[in-house]
Scaffold this active site. Structure first.
Site, PDB file in Angstrom:
ATOM      1  N   HIS A   1       0.817  -1.221   0.000  1.00 44.46           N
ATOM      2  CA  HIS A   1       0.000   0.000   0.000  1.00 44.46           C
ATOM      3  C   HIS A   1       0.848   1.268   0.000  1.00 44.46           C
ATOM      4  O   HIS A   1       0.668   2.159  -0.830  1.00 44.46           O
ATOM      5  CB  HIS A   1      -0.911   0.014   1.232  1.00 44.46           C
ATOM      6  CG  HIS A   1      -2.024  -0.969   1.183  1.00 44.46           C
ATOM      7  ND1 HIS A   1      -3.310  -0.623   0.838  1.00 44.46           N
ATOM      8  CD2 HIS A   1      -2.061  -2.299   1.431  1.00 44.46           C
ATOM      9  CE1 HIS A   1      -4.083  -1.686   0.875  1.00 44.46           C
ATOM     10  NE2 HIS A   1      -3.345  -2.724   1.244  1.00 44.46           N
TER      11      HIS A   1
ATOM     12  N   HIS B   1       0.665  -8.392  -3.096  1.00 45.55           N
ATOM     13  CA  HIS B   1      -0.474  -7.958  -2.293  1.00 45.55           C
ATOM     14  C   HIS B   1      -1.518  -9.062  -2.160  1.00 45.55           C
ATOM     15  O   HIS B   1      -2.065  -9.286  -1.079  1.00 45.55           O
ATOM     16  CB  HIS B   1      -1.121  -6.709  -2.888  1.00 45.55           C
ATOM     17  CG  HIS B   1      -2.283  -6.223  -2.076  1.00 45.55           C
ATOM     18  ND1 HIS B   1      -3.591  -6.469  -2.427  1.00 45.55           N
ATOM     19  CD2 HIS B   1      -2.340  -5.534  -0.900  1.00 45.55           C
ATOM     20  CE1 HIS B   1      -4.395  -5.945  -1.523  1.00 45.55           C
ATOM     21  NE2 HIS B   1      -3.666  -5.374  -0.579  1.00 45.55           N
TER      22      HIS B   1
END
Length: 582
Positions: free
Chosen positions: A270, A433
């Site tokens: 992120h 991710h």
């Protein structure tokens, strides 16, 4: 740059040598810093679509209500109340809990502010948590040493275990959180209801290819007039030693979960992706071939990060209140960035090689060579592309300014350099991710398997006679005291349920071709080949989920499917979206 001041983020942006400060009101105590805003600005073209907005907020509503569990009045009055016995944990899944209707209309927002964008009345009072597939198959798997070891490779966080390089046999591996956590131990212990150690966990690779835990070292540095405390725990065959080992494992799991969430997940995906997005929007035109390639991999990331800053990693938020670093969580994440992060080691196989988990194979195919080589067949084209060079310069010197002078940054001079940069970014936003996000509820939804916090010290660390007698009399109670409290556990379970969810409008890696690519026969063929290889990957993953690979499968073990490219909506434990979209 972003400067952390008294748990507030002051945001400023360098523009032509000037610094432009956002127009927030100043703090009363410190006029030079700003008040935290109730929302983080996200450009309209980076915001959620209507479908994403509705499904995300609706799913969150359910989770906010889950956060009231169990027995709202008791939980909120006593945030330190633990579970009295293991059957009380089981009730969260098998029966659910009855929730009183809140009298305060803004109560939901007070638990997860801003994530809930539309609260609607519901007649349902009973809200059970869904039993994670991992625990549904084998209720006691979390208790066993072999599962503790297996999950370091095929669980929530497969990105921390590393080879102990001092031994030639290459059979000893370690989870090493000693050096990073030790400076925070005494500070975290000042926070009520939690504790911390520096930790190392050692694993031995057996001849049948499985890992076996052999030792856990827990360390508390000197504090006040107390000298350093350190103890090594090992699997034993006596009752006292067995329970001390189980408690030591709980501490290591809490360290691993905190590191996973703050470093492996938040920091490495992120957070570190934001400079790529901002620099691309500032320096690359929408028609630029590299912008067209990267744009799908940036979808929704700025919006989801804004929500995280408001409700998850904010001061006093879910992370600070329920994870082991407590209010030092983001400080620890920043320390890890300073000590450990480097761009050239973020993709595969570099990350695996760095940790001693793989050896380099120069014959292996990799990279986005077809796409990059089509537009940049010559090094001179890379060097003379002003937009491309400006983008990469801004990523390094503005986005990652603290590390702008590091020697490991790729120099963007050749097609090979460009391929390395692009594959790294796309791996981080897609594969990495997916691997560390969509298994969160699968592996941590049943919190004894992956507790987010350890609340009590080991019984052997300077105990009173009464404390040690209590441990000997009822060691199970001591383990339950060490686990998260009821409100901590249910809040985290609710949030992980949301974060593990695929939206109906999810866009998966290699699924849909952009219209501009269809117009170019070379790019179209390259995409179709890439998409075909991803479909082959599904079969390869199925093939590897066989009994020969004992660290992946076995009796009662959920097959490892997190990197299967495609998924249906919901919490599925599989699917690789193009981007960090949740």
């Amino acid at each position: 740059m972003r400067v952390l001041v008294d748990h507030s983020i002051v945001e400023s942006f360098a523009q032509g040598g000037r610094t432009v400060i956002t127009l927030r009101s100043n703090k009363e105590k410190d006029p030079l810093s700003e008040q935290r805003s109730s929302s983080v600005y996200v450009p309209r073209d980076e915001a959620f679509s209507e479908v994403k907005q509705l499904t995300f907020s609706a799913k969150t509503l359910k989770s906010v209500m889950h956060a009231l569990l169990p027995q709202l009045e008791i939980s909120l009055l006593d945030p330190h109340l633990g579970f009295p016995h293991f059957p009380a944990i089981d009730l969260l899944f098998c029966e659910g809990l009855t929730l009183p209707k809140p009298t305060n209309a803004g109560f939901f927002q007070s638990i997860l502010p801003r994530l809930v964008k539309a609260v609607t009345d519901t007649q349902e009072n009973l809200l059970p948590f869904e039993t994670p597939a991992f625990i549904d198959r084998d209720k006691f798997a979390w208790f066993r040493d072999e599962e503790f070891s297996r999950q370091t490779l095929a669980g929530l966080n497969p990105c921390s275990i590393q080879l102990v390089t001092a031994l030639k046999s290459k059979r000893l591996f370690v989870l090493d959180y000693h050096d990073l956590l030790l400076p925070y131990v005494n500070k975290v212990r000042e926070v009520e209801g939690t504790t911390l150690y520096g930790s190392r966990a050692l694993f031995f690779l057996t001849k049948d290819g499985t890992l076996r835990p052999v030792a856990i070292e827990l360390t508390r540095p000197p504090t006040g007039d107390k000298p350093q405390w350190k103890q090594v725990f090992t699997p034993t065959w006596d009752a006292t030693g067995c329970w001390l080992w189980r408690l030591a494992k709980a501490h290591v799991c809490a360290h691993d979960v905190g590191y996973h969430q703050l470093v492996i997940h938040w920091l490495r995906t992120h957070c570190c992706t934001e400079p790529y997005i901002i620099a691309a929007n500032r320096q690359l035109s929408a028609m630029h071939p590299i912008y067209r390639l990267l744009h799908p991999h940036f979808r929704y990331t700025m919006e989801i990060n804004a929500l995280a800053r408001e409700s998850l990693i904010n001061a006093g938020g879910i992370i600070e209140s329920a994870f082991s670093p407590a209010k030092y969580s983001i400080e620890l994440s920043s320390a890890a960035y300073n000590q450990l992060w480097r761009f050239d080691m973020e993709a595969l196989p570099a990350d695996l090689i760095r940790r001693g988990m793989a050896v380099e194979d120069p014959t292996s195919e990799h990279g986005l060579s077809d796409y990059a080589n089509h537009y940049y067949p010559e090094p001179s084209l890379v060097q003379s592309d002003g937009e491309l060079q400006a983008w990469w310069t801004e990523v390094r010197t503005k986005g990652h300014a603290d590390k702008k002078d590091e020697p490991w940054w790729p120099v963007l001079e050749t097609p090979e350099n460009l391929i390395h940069i692009l594959t790294t970014i796309i791996w981080v936003t897609a594969g990495h991710h997916a691997a560390v996000n969509f298994g969160q509820y699968v592996f941590a939804g049943y919190f004894p398997n992956r507790p987010t916090i350890a609340r009590t010290n080991m019984p052997t660390e300077n105990p009173s006679d009464e404390e040690f007698k209590n441990f000997l009399k009822k060691p199970e109670v001591e383990l339950l005291k060490c686990f998260p409290s009821q409100i901590q556990a249910t809040k985290v379970m609710a949030v992980l349920d949301v974060l593990s969810n695929h939206s109906p409008d999810e866009e998966y890696l290699g699924e849909n071709m952009k219209p501009s690519w269809e117009e170019n026969p070379v790019i179209k063929a390259a995409f179709e080949q890439f998409s075909g290889r991803l479909k082959e990957l599904e079969g390869i993953i199925d093939e590897r989920n066989n009994l020969k690979l004992k660290n992946i499968v076995g009796a009662g073990v959920v097959p490892y499917e997190l990197l299967k490219p495609f998924s249906k909506p919901g919490v599925t434990g599989r699917g690789v979206p193009n981007s960090i979209s949740i």
